[in-house]
Design a protein around this motif. Structure first.
Motif, PDB file in Angstrom:
ATOM      1  N   ASN A 247       3.517   6.029   8.371  1.00  0.00           N
ATOM      2  CA  ASN A 247       3.596   4.707   8.396  1.00  0.00           C
ATOM      3  C   ASN A 247       2.140   4.390   7.584  1.00  0.00           C
ATOM      4  O   ASN A 247       1.656   5.032   7.028  1.00  0.00           O
ATOM      5  CB  ASN A 247       3.433   4.094   9.813  1.00  0.00           C
ATOM      6  N   GLY A 248       1.620   3.014   7.777  1.00  0.00           N
ATOM      7  CA  GLY A 248       0.379   2.577   7.266  1.00  0.00           C
ATOM      8  C   GLY A 248      -0.609   1.757   8.404  1.00  0.00           C
ATOM      9  O   GLY A 248       0.201   1.247   9.182  1.00  0.00           O
ATOM     10  N   CYS A 249      -1.768   1.759   7.909  1.00  0.00           N
ATOM     11  CA  CYS A 249      -2.418   1.097   9.111  1.00  0.00           C
ATOM     12  C   CYS A 249      -3.049  -0.390   8.479  1.00  0.00           C
ATOM     13  O   CYS A 249      -3.415  -0.663   7.145  1.00  0.00           O
ATOM     14  CB  CYS A 249      -4.020   1.811   9.154  1.00  0.00           C
TER      15      CYS A 249
ATOM     16  N   ASP B 139       7.781   1.483   1.093  1.00  0.00           N
ATOM     17  CA  ASP B 139       6.441   2.055   1.177  1.00  0.00           C
ATOM     18  C   ASP B 139       5.968   2.834   2.518  1.00  0.00           C
ATOM     19  O   ASP B 139       4.981   2.944   2.740  1.00  0.00           O
ATOM     20  CB  ASP B 139       5.234   0.973   0.719  1.00  0.00           C
ATOM     21  N   VAL B 140       6.850   2.508   3.456  1.00  0.00           N
ATOM     22  CA  VAL B 140       6.383   3.201   5.051  1.00  0.00           C
ATOM     23  C   VAL B 140       7.106   4.261   5.279  1.00  0.00           C
ATOM     24  O   VAL B 140       7.073   5.048   6.354  1.00  0.00           O
ATOM     25  CB  VAL B 140       6.829   2.118   6.033  1.00  0.00           C
TER      26      VAL B 140
ATOM     27  N   THR C 276      -3.336  -5.377   3.760  1.00  0.00           N
ATOM     28  CA  THR C 276      -3.473  -3.877   3.550  1.00  0.00           C
ATOM     29  C   THR C 276      -4.673  -3.415   2.510  1.00  0.00           C
ATOM     30  O   THR C 276      -5.554  -4.656   1.718  1.00  0.00           O
ATOM     31  CB  THR C 276      -2.296  -3.349   2.806  1.00  0.00           C
TER      32      THR C 276
ATOM     33  N   MET D 188       0.850  -1.309  -0.082  1.00  0.00           N
ATOM     34  CA  MET D 188      -0.068   0.032  -0.180  1.00  0.00           C
ATOM     35  C   MET D 188       0.960   1.092  -0.191  1.00  0.00           C
ATOM     36  O   MET D 188       2.142   1.091   0.471  1.00  0.00           O
ATOM     37  CB  MET D 188      -0.971   0.174   1.250  1.00  0.00           C
ATOM     38  N   THR D 189       0.375   2.561  -0.692  1.00  0.00           N
ATOM     39  CA  THR D 189       1.092   3.567  -0.274  1.00  0.00           C
ATOM     40  C   THR D 189       1.174   4.120   0.986  1.00  0.00           C
ATOM     41  O   THR D 189       0.193   3.803   1.771  1.00  0.00           O
ATOM     42  CB  THR D 189       0.607   4.709  -1.254  1.00  0.00           C
ATOM     43  N   MET D 190       2.018   4.614   1.335  1.00  0.00           N
ATOM     44  CA  MET D 190       2.237   4.824   2.975  1.00  0.00           C
ATOM     45  C   MET D 190       1.375   5.969   3.238  1.00  0.00           C
ATOM     46  O   MET D 190       1.074   7.025   2.162  1.00  0.00           O
ATOM     47  CB  MET D 190       3.964   5.284   3.052  1.00  0.00           C
TER      48      MET D 190
END
Length: 320
Positions: free
Chosen positions: A155-157, A316-317, A244, A9-11
């Protein structure tokens, strides 16, 4: 194992309030206050007209010391770990690298004070801490009490599940309808559980190690956390993976509330400007290198076959 850890996923978002399954428990907020008791604030130390933060100043940094890859407790100073004040242990990780970079820039001494999550902001407000560097998200509630530096990590969820579960191929939070889901107590992630339709919300748990064990054992179907924490946990727990979501299929969150900043006392523009100046030097490649190092240096559980991550797998993070 490395393929499992590639972010798809995109960050965008930064996590806070998680703990490593390899770290020692954090001290209480009361112990933090005792450890710093009697220390003067920067305002009291500086005479009229003198710089508050001269070369040789001791920067008092609050840190949870139990949130890999941001910070974990260990018994030696390997990989750039720093002593935890008042103990015979050390803390290592991304947040430690950030703290050291700030202090190295200005010729300051670094004192890391181990602090429970709920003691970090109060420590800054009381003046017993100059700041805290502990992957704390910038939220409206926290901004009522402290100022924040510029973001130093994004970051990402994601959701962590068992590799062999039916949720491993989920593409939307709708796919978790009826699932048993939770996150860490007193975290930015826990309120998101309610966005899942017909979810069987479980009580929040205190440490990330408990959450990973809950998913591994089948007591939990999934947990919500940050991408960096998920990568860390999956490296240490080979039976787990994370999923994701594309835009519109994940959680409804404010990006700014999930970006990590450094809490500083309200109105302390001098320290904020100094910290922001250092963060400005941490471009995409620098952050990427620091986080990749932290992920690869973290202690792993027995039996883990995790391979070292590459910068390509971590890219990506971080922000471009």
């Amino acid at each position: 194992m490395a393929a499992v850890l590639v972010a798809v996923m995109t960050m965008g978002l930064a996590a806070c309030g998680s703990k490593s399954n390899d770290s020692a428990p954090a001290d209480t907020a009361e112990k933090t206050e005792e450890a710093a008791d009697g220390e003067e604030t920067a305002d009291a130390e500086a005479a009229d007209g003198e710089e508050k933060y001269p070369e040789g100043y001791t920067l008092r940094v609050g840190m949870n010391c139990g949130a890999a890859p941001f910070g974990w407790t260990q018994d030696d100073d390997s990989n750039g770990a720093w002593p935890i004040d008042g103990t015979d242990q050390y803390v290592c990780g991304y947040d430690v690298q950030v703290a050291r970079k700030i202090c190295d820039t200005y010729g300051w001494n670094l004192k890391i004070i181990k602090t429970d999550w709920d003691g970090l902001i109060p420590g800054v407000v009381s003046g017993k801490l100059d700041c805290c560097i502990s992957s704390l998200g910038v939220t409206e509630e926290r901004l009522q009490s402290v100022d924040f530096s510029d973001y130093y990590w994004n970051n990402g969820c994601v959701m962590v599940v068992r590799k062999d579960s039916k949720y491993a191929n989920a593409t939307s939070i709708q796919d978790f309808a009826g699932a048993k889901v939770t996150s860490q107590a007193v975290s930015i992630w826990l309120p998101l559980v309610k966005q899942i339709p017909d979810v069987q919300e479980q009580p929040g748990l205190g440490e990330m190690s408990e959450l990973f064990v809950g998913v591994s054992s089948g007591k939990l179907d999934a947990i919500i956390t940050g991408l960096s924490e998920a990568q860390s946990g999956c490296m240490s727990n080979p039976d787990l993976t994370y999923v994701t979501f594309e835009d519109g299929k994940g959680f409804d969150v404010e990006l700014s509330s999930l970006c990590a900043g450094i809490p500083i006392a309200k109105g302390n523009t001098e320290l904020k400007e100094k910290v922001d100046a250092v963060i400005a030097t941490m471009d995409h490649d620098t952050q990427l290198e620091m986080m990749t190092n932290a992920l690869n240096q973290q202690p792993l559980s027995d039996g883990s076959d995790a391979e070292a991550l590459t910068a390509e797998e971590t890219k990506d993070v971080t922000n471009e």
